[in-house]
Design an enzyme around this catalytic site. Structure first.
Site, PDB file in Angstrom:
ATOM      1  N   CYS A   1       0.838  -1.201   0.000  1.00 40.00           N
ATOM      2  CA  CYS A   1       0.000   0.000   0.000  1.00 40.00           C
ATOM      3  C   CYS A   1       0.872   1.249   0.000  1.00 40.00           C
ATOM      4  O   CYS A   1       1.724   1.428   0.874  1.00 40.00           O
ATOM      5  CB  CYS A   1      -0.910   0.001   1.222  1.00 40.00           C
ATOM      6  SG  CYS A   1      -1.932   1.491   1.353  1.00 40.00           S
TER       7      CYS A   1
ATOM      8  N   TYR B   1      -7.660   4.656  -9.485  1.00 36.57           N
ATOM      9  CA  TYR B   1      -7.414   3.740  -8.378  1.00 36.57           C
ATOM     10  C   TYR B   1      -8.338   2.521  -8.471  1.00 36.57           C
ATOM     11  O   TYR B   1      -7.909   1.388  -8.252  1.00 36.57           O
ATOM     12  CB  TYR B   1      -7.630   4.465  -7.062  1.00 36.57           C
ATOM     13  CG  TYR B   1      -7.394   3.625  -5.834  1.00 36.57           C
ATOM     14  CD1 TYR B   1      -6.133   3.112  -5.544  1.00 36.57           C
ATOM     15  CD2 TYR B   1      -8.428   3.353  -4.941  1.00 36.57           C
ATOM     16  CE1 TYR B   1      -5.902   2.350  -4.409  1.00 36.57           C
ATOM     17  CE2 TYR B   1      -8.213   2.597  -3.800  1.00 36.57           C
ATOM     18  CZ  TYR B   1      -6.952   2.097  -3.539  1.00 36.57           C
ATOM     19  OH  TYR B   1      -6.744   1.343  -2.423  1.00 36.57           O
TER      20      TYR B   1
ATOM     21  N   GLU C   1       1.193  -0.407  -6.973  1.00 34.37           N
ATOM     22  CA  GLU C   1       1.193   0.898  -6.314  1.00 34.37           C
ATOM     23  C   GLU C   1       2.642   1.319  -6.052  1.00 34.37           C
ATOM     24  O   GLU C   1       3.378   0.614  -5.368  1.00 34.37           O
ATOM     25  CB  GLU C   1       0.405   0.847  -5.005  1.00 34.37           C
ATOM     26  CG  GLU C   1      -1.072   0.549  -5.216  1.00 34.37           C
ATOM     27  CD  GLU C   1      -1.898   0.694  -3.938  1.00 34.37           C
ATOM     28  OE1 GLU C   1      -1.395   1.288  -2.948  1.00 34.37           O
ATOM     29  OE2 GLU C   1      -3.049   0.210  -3.930  1.00 34.37           O
TER      30      GLU C   1
ATOM     31  N   ASP D   1      -2.983  -7.203   2.398  1.00 42.90           N
ATOM     32  CA  ASP D   1      -3.332  -6.613   1.106  1.00 42.90           C
ATOM     33  C   ASP D   1      -2.917  -7.583   0.009  1.00 42.90           C
ATOM     34  O   ASP D   1      -1.729  -7.862  -0.172  1.00 42.90           O
ATOM     35  CB  ASP D   1      -2.617  -5.274   0.909  1.00 42.90           C
ATOM     36  CG  ASP D   1      -3.089  -4.213   1.904  1.00 42.90           C
ATOM     37  OD1 ASP D   1      -4.287  -4.232   2.262  1.00 42.90           O
ATOM     38  OD2 ASP D   1      -2.264  -3.383   2.315  1.00 42.90           O
TER      39      ASP D   1
ATOM     40  N   TYR E   1      -0.181  -4.925  -5.156  1.00 38.39           N
ATOM     41  CA  TYR E   1       0.614  -4.864  -3.922  1.00 38.39           C
ATOM     42  C   TYR E   1       1.952  -5.588  -4.057  1.00 38.39           C
ATOM     43  O   TYR E   1       2.647  -5.777  -3.063  1.00 38.39           O
ATOM     44  CB  TYR E   1      -0.190  -5.441  -2.762  1.00 38.39           C
ATOM     45  CG  TYR E   1      -1.481  -4.699  -2.503  1.00 38.39           C
ATOM     46  CD1 TYR E   1      -1.464  -3.372  -2.072  1.00 38.39           C
ATOM     47  CD2 TYR E   1      -2.719  -5.310  -2.724  1.00 38.39           C
ATOM     48  CE1 TYR E   1      -2.643  -2.682  -1.861  1.00 38.39           C
ATOM     49  CE2 TYR E   1      -3.905  -4.622  -2.500  1.00 38.39           C
ATOM     50  CZ  TYR E   1      -3.861  -3.315  -2.076  1.00 38.39           C
ATOM     51  OH  TYR E   1      -5.028  -2.621  -1.865  1.00 38.39           O
TER      52      TYR E   1
ATOM     53  N   CYS F   1      -2.353   1.906   7.381  1.00 34.93           N
ATOM     54  CA  CYS F   1      -1.002   1.673   6.873  1.00 34.93           C
ATOM     55  C   CYS F   1      -0.692   0.195   7.028  1.00 34.93           C
ATOM     56  O   CYS F   1      -0.564  -0.293   8.148  1.00 34.93           O
ATOM     57  CB  CYS F   1       0.033   2.519   7.620  1.00 34.93           C
ATOM     58  SG  CYS F   1       1.746   2.161   7.128  1.00 34.93           S
TER      59      CYS F   1
ATOM     60  N   CYS G   1      19.507  -4.596   5.623  1.00 32.98           N
ATOM     61  CA  CYS G   1      20.123  -4.794   4.310  1.00 32.98           C
ATOM     62  C   CYS G   1      21.543  -4.239   4.320  1.00 32.98           C
ATOM     63  O   CYS G   1      21.740  -3.038   4.560  1.00 32.98           O
ATOM     64  CB  CYS G   1      19.297  -4.095   3.234  1.00 32.98           C
ATOM     65  SG  CYS G   1      19.966  -4.276   1.577  1.00 32.98           S
TER      66      CYS G   1
END
Length: 227
Positions: free
Chosen positions: A52, A86, A98, A133, A138, A201, A210
């Site tokens: 998202c 959307y 997205e 999601d 996504y 969210c 990383c």
């Protein structure tokens, strides 16, 4: 008739879209900088998808000017439908994911450091979903600008995979592909969590770090300059 939302639509069956770009505000609601080009010379663009885009965009604008982020925006890319809405993207019939666009100053933050935020900010092993999601919109993706960004994307992915494996995660499923086109999302999606601080969210990382220093020590200069 168009199959599962977790299966990429065939280009021949993608929605036709439209010729007219989505209008966007002139200024970022948090940073006060331009959302759309032209951007100041010497800046570069990073286009990434990590679920998202509401929460993902906030990760990058929070870095702010002091970390070299000029502006951020959200949009759609990686698919076939020009200037989608959307609702069309949510249908699974555009092929788009997205995307967050971060415009950055490489003298202050490298593309590899931008990718570190990307890799650590979501779970890149989930395929056509991110958390709850689900759907092609996504999916995790890095849509690169030029060979240097492609090399950095692949190098950081290859450095991060062993870290994820040791943490019990599966193979990285992030799509790494050249950007064909970026289509701005609707006005209400831009800086959504600034306008709606208690809004949804769905972004969550793995807790793994990383190791970009290892991945990028021999990397050529990052990115594509924008004028």
């Amino acid at each position: 008739m168009f199959g599962s939302k977790t299966t990429m639509v065939d280009p021949a069956r993608a929605l036709p879209g439209r010729d007219t770009p989505m209008p966007v505000p002139a200024r970022h609601t948090v940073l006060g900088t331009p959302l759309a080009p032209p951007y100041p010379g010497g800046h570069e663009i990073a286009d990434v998808a990590m679920g998202c885009f509401w929460g993902a965009e906030r990760m990058f604008w929070r870095l702010g000017a002091e970390r070299g982020i000029l502006t951020t925006a959200v949009g759609y890319a990686g698919g076939y439908t020009p200037n989608p809405t959307y609702e069309e993207v949510c249908s699974g019939r555009t092929g788009h994911t997205e995307v967050v666009r971060a415009v950055f100053d490489p003298a202050r933050i490298s593309y590899a450091e931008v990718l570190k935020v990307f890799w650590e900010g979501h779970d890149p092993t989930q395929g056509m979903r991110q958390g709850n999601d689900v759907g092609t919109q996504y999916r995790s993706a890095i849509l690169y600008h030029g060979d240097a960004q492609r090399a950095a994307a692949e190098a950081t992915r290859d450095a991060f995979q062993p870290v994820l494996t040791r943490a019990g995660y599966g193979p990285i499923t992030t799509e790494i592909a050249p950007l064909r086109a970026f289509y701005f999302a609707e006005d209400y999606h831009q800086q959504y969590l600034d306008k709606n601080p208690n809004g949804y969210c769905g972004i969550g990382g793995t807790g793994a770090s990383c190791p970009i220093g290892v991945a990028t020590s021999d990397e050529p200069p990052s990115g594509s300059s924008v004028e």
